[in-house]
Write a protein that holds these residues in place. Sequence first.
Motif, PDB file in Angstrom:
ATOM      1  N   ASN A   1     -15.143   0.817   7.299  1.00 40.57           N
ATOM      2  CA  ASN A   1     -13.960   0.755   7.882  1.00 40.57           C
ATOM      3  C   ASN A   1     -12.686   1.253   7.966  1.00 40.57           C
ATOM      4  N   TYR A   2     -11.966   0.843   6.285  1.00 41.55           N
ATOM      5  CA  TYR A   2     -10.740   1.354   6.319  1.00 41.55           C
ATOM      6  C   TYR A   2     -10.409   1.147   4.640  1.00 41.55           C
ATOM      7  N   SER A   3      -9.452   2.054   4.116  1.00 41.44           N
ATOM      8  CA  SER A   3      -9.567   2.007   2.792  1.00 41.44           C
ATOM      9  C   SER A   3      -7.835   1.970   2.850  1.00 41.44           C
ATOM     10  N   PHE A   4      -7.345   1.283   1.444  1.00 42.68           N
ATOM     11  CA  PHE A   4      -5.528   1.928   1.821  1.00 42.68           C
ATOM     12  C   PHE A   4      -5.719   1.962   0.166  1.00 42.68           C
ATOM     13  N   SER A   5      -4.769   1.488  -0.842  1.00 44.79           N
ATOM     14  CA  SER A   5      -4.295   1.943  -2.625  1.00 44.79           C
ATOM     15  C   SER A   5      -2.845   2.311  -2.247  1.00 44.79           C
ATOM     16  N   PHE A   6      -3.215   1.248  -3.744  1.00 47.54           N
ATOM     17  CA  PHE A   6      -2.046   0.683  -4.374  1.00 47.54           C
ATOM     18  C   PHE A   6      -1.969   1.277  -5.971  1.00 47.54           C
ATOM     19  N   SER A   7      -0.557   1.073  -6.321  1.00 47.79           N
ATOM     20  CA  SER A   7       0.101   2.098  -7.901  1.00 47.79           C
ATOM     21  C   SER A   7       0.204   0.307  -8.538  1.00 47.79           C
ATOM     22  N   ASN A   8      -0.244   0.175  -9.638  1.00 47.17           N
ATOM     23  CA  ASN A   8       0.465  -0.455 -10.586  1.00 47.17           C
ATOM     24  C   ASN A   8       2.000  -0.701 -10.507  1.00 47.17           C
TER      25      ASN A   8
ATOM     26  N   PRO B   1       0.825  -0.901   0.416  1.00 44.05           N
ATOM     27  CA  PRO B   1       0.119   0.513   0.139  1.00 44.05           C
ATOM     28  C   PRO B   1       0.724   0.981   0.203  1.00 44.05           C
ATOM     29  N   ASN B   2       0.431   2.597  -1.313  1.00 44.55           N
ATOM     30  CA  ASN B   2       1.068   3.718  -0.412  1.00 44.55           C
ATOM     31  C   ASN B   2       0.265   5.095   0.163  1.00 44.55           C
ATOM     32  N   GLY B   3      -1.231   4.121   0.756  1.00 47.93           N
ATOM     33  CA  GLY B   3      -1.578   4.964   1.260  1.00 47.93           C
ATOM     34  C   GLY B   3      -2.716   4.446   2.673  1.00 47.93           C
ATOM     35  N   GLY B   4      -3.692   5.328   3.323  1.00 48.69           N
ATOM     36  CA  GLY B   4      -4.980   4.386   3.531  1.00 48.69           C
ATOM     37  C   GLY B   4      -5.335   4.989   4.443  1.00 48.69           C
ATOM     38  N   GLY B   5      -6.527   4.917   5.152  1.00 53.20           N
ATOM     39  CA  GLY B   5      -7.643   5.668   5.945  1.00 53.20           C
ATOM     40  C   GLY B   5      -8.179   4.543   7.000  1.00 53.20           C
ATOM     41  N   GLY B   6      -9.416   5.596   6.940  1.00 52.48           N
ATOM     42  CA  GLY B   6     -10.432   4.580   8.230  1.00 52.48           C
ATOM     43  C   GLY B   6     -10.282   5.204   9.257  1.00 52.48           C
ATOM     44  N   ARG B   7     -12.281   5.057   9.861  1.00 52.26           N
ATOM     45  CA  ARG B   7     -11.216   4.554  11.018  1.00 52.26           C
ATOM     46  C   ARG B   7     -10.882   3.084  11.773  1.00 52.26           C
ATOM     47  N   ASP B   8     -10.825   1.971  11.390  1.00 52.53           N
ATOM     48  CA  ASP B   8     -10.253   0.575  11.666  1.00 52.53           C
ATOM     49  C   ASP B   8      -8.828   0.970  11.031  1.00 52.53           C
ATOM     50  N   ASN B   9      -8.125   2.404  10.597  1.00 54.29           N
ATOM     51  CA  ASN B   9      -7.063   2.005   9.402  1.00 54.29           C
ATOM     52  C   ASN B   9      -5.909   2.038  10.931  1.00 54.29           C
TER      53      ASN B   9
ATOM     54  N   PHE C   1       0.778   8.558  16.070  1.00 55.67           N
ATOM     55  CA  PHE C   1       0.215   7.072  15.677  1.00 55.67           C
ATOM     56  C   PHE C   1      -0.095   5.843  17.161  1.00 55.67           C
ATOM     57  N   TYR C   2       1.371   5.824  17.540  1.00 54.26           N
ATOM     58  CA  TYR C   2       1.078   4.438  18.727  1.00 54.26           C
ATOM     59  C   TYR C   2       0.356   5.050  19.825  1.00 54.26           C
ATOM     60  N   TYR C   3       0.488   6.377  20.121  1.00 54.90           N
ATOM     61  CA  TYR C   3       0.773   7.035  21.591  1.00 54.90           C
ATOM     62  C   TYR C   3      -0.920   7.640  22.002  1.00 54.90           C
ATOM     63  N   GLU C   4      -1.069   9.112  20.702  1.00 52.19           N
ATOM     64  CA  GLU C   4      -1.627   9.844  20.504  1.00 52.19           C
ATOM     65  C   GLU C   4      -3.465   9.017  19.675  1.00 52.19           C
ATOM     66  N   ASP C   5      -2.693   7.953  19.001  1.00 52.72           N
ATOM     67  CA  ASP C   5      -4.052   6.622  18.260  1.00 52.72           C
ATOM     68  C   ASP C   5      -4.585   7.644  17.307  1.00 52.72           C
ATOM     69  N   LEU C   6      -4.171   8.251  16.800  1.00 53.74           N
ATOM     70  CA  LEU C   6      -3.848   9.190  15.900  1.00 53.74           C
ATOM     71  C   LEU C   6      -4.022   8.398  13.583  1.00 53.74           C
ATOM     72  N   SER C   7      -5.095   8.676  13.207  1.00 53.72           N
ATOM     73  CA  SER C   7      -4.468   7.514  12.441  1.00 53.72           C
ATOM     74  C   SER C   7      -3.601   8.380  11.351  1.00 53.72           C
ATOM     75  N   THR C   8      -3.013   7.349  10.270  1.00 52.78           N
ATOM     76  CA  THR C   8      -2.240   8.333   9.060  1.00 52.78           C
ATOM     77  C   THR C   8      -2.543   9.920   8.357  1.00 52.78           C
ATOM     78  N   GLU C   9      -3.971   9.429   8.483  1.00 54.40           N
ATOM     79  CA  GLU C   9      -4.846  10.319   7.293  1.00 54.40           C
ATOM     80  C   GLU C   9      -4.860  11.938   8.550  1.00 54.40           C
ATOM     81  N   GLU C  10      -5.611  11.269   9.667  1.00 56.67           N
ATOM     82  CA  GLU C  10      -5.422  12.214  10.501  1.00 56.67           C
ATOM     83  C   GLU C  10      -3.500  13.422  10.797  1.00 56.67           C
ATOM     84  N   ILE C  11      -2.671  12.945  11.380  1.00 58.93           N
ATOM     85  CA  ILE C  11      -0.951  13.077  11.270  1.00 58.93           C
ATOM     86  C   ILE C  11      -1.022  13.863  10.074  1.00 58.93           C
ATOM     87  N   ALA C  12      -1.072  13.428   9.109  1.00 63.14           N
ATOM     88  CA  ALA C  12      -1.287  13.978   7.156  1.00 63.14           C
ATOM     89  C   ALA C  12      -2.204  15.415   8.044  1.00 63.14           C
TER      90      ALA C  12
END
Lengths: 351, 162
Positions: A292-299, A214-222, B120-131
């Motif tokens: 719940n989560y998402s991710f991305s990748f590239s060819n 993956p080169n990125g991702g997000g979502g509440r369960d990421n 990420f590990y202590y404040e429990d932010l997602s990578t998008e929130e950190i970004a």
Amino acid sequence: MFKERYSHMNAQIQPSAQLLQAVLNAAYGSNLPKSRNALRLKRSAVALTALCICLTLAMPALAATVAPIYRLMYLVSPGTAQFFMPVQTSSEDNGIKMEVVSAYIHDETAEIYVTMQDLTGDRIDGTTDLFDSYSINRPFDSAAHCELAGYKEDTKTAMFLITIDEWGGQNIAGDKITFSVGGFLSHKSRYESLEIPIRLSDIPDAEQTQTVSPNGGGGRDNEGYLEFEKNPIALIPAAPMDVLSVDGIDLTGIAYIDGKLHIQTAIKEPLDNDHHGFFYLKDKTGTQIDGNYSFSFSNQYEQPGRIDYHEYVFDIPREKLAEYSLYGDFVTSGMKTEGKWQVTFPLKDAE
Amino acid sequence: MKPQSLRGEDCAEEVIRVYSNLVYRLAFARTGTTYDADEIFQEVFLRYIKKRPVFENEDHRKAWFIKVTVNCSKKLWGSAWKRKTVPLAENLVFETKEDTDLYNELQKLPPKYREVIHLFYYEDLSTEEIARVLERKSATVRTQLTRARVLLKNLLKEEYDV
């Protein structure tokens, strides 16, 4: 587990009672500890000396060729670089004119209005987006950002507001700012609450899957995804499905993997368009359920023809899926214009 | 509608108490010393007291404290004063040898990696929130996190499940 170890270590790190009290005293109107003020004076003196030395050494070279060494100089000493940048409040390239309208400091925020006008066509419109092609160089530490503030249809002119704050209470009046833009997107289309006409009760298990980097991702369960699925399992892209009618974004798969619903889209040459979006489910009451989560990748990354795949994952049991409908919000851009526009201007105190 | 502050002016004490550990631990994570964390802690709250920014909600307030702490850490790290001084030896004593070892290994990482690891590990932010809060691309944050985890795994000889 690293998380627990790290938390255990951090639990032992906290401000001393004296330090906390000193800050609380400051909040009540008292002074911060005296040592802090002394520290500030020492730092100012050192910084001033360093700046003087830099100016003395740099001046002859800068006088000869300001532009070529500006970028290097800015990396080494933003203050010196900006000091020597000549004021230039308008810039024209590729038939697009950029111009500084005003640059004033109000209270503790500097607000700068810059216009961009298309002199030859209609590439600038009300959706013009500088995405990540701009830079705001300033000679002091601060937070800055730029946003579209308005658009004038009759003159094809977009106005951008640059906001700078958090510079630590220094006097920045007279300091010069350089704003550079390398391209913009325009003619964007928005698709909001777009219903995807697909029968969710018929979604099959994925016949084939792939492990992707993956080169990125997000979502509440990421976080869980990052912890336990360093290389996620994704769908194999199929031919675009005609149920998604968004120009520039193809639906290339929807299927179950390991009990989770995966929905995959493909975007060609993503760096040239910034197309993006996301899916969500709605139940019969209209309540929205996000993935719940998402991710991305590239060819691939190196050659022309890059395709970014985005995979949105819902932890919804298949037997309940018939209760939902699939929706999405998407944004696409119709045009990318490249050029080189740069203005340099001093900040003024608002009277 | 103009955003309203969730806490009145007379609640500055409460705000400082609530966010004191967040600011201090993030500052420590990035700088690695209590001396620098002390300095940044004062700077961040001095800015808060002087500016009294208004926030739409507590998430925005938390993001503000994180952003300003990181900015102050960068400023301290890059200042002429910092470059011309010899750091004092850290005399922080941890409860266990494992804590001390982990601290020492973390100090071998670049500050920007330690900052992302902490959020990420202590404040429990997602990578998008950190970004968002660090004004970086989420892909950049994710790459930094991945690299940090790889480095940590090597440094800790796979002792921990990072």
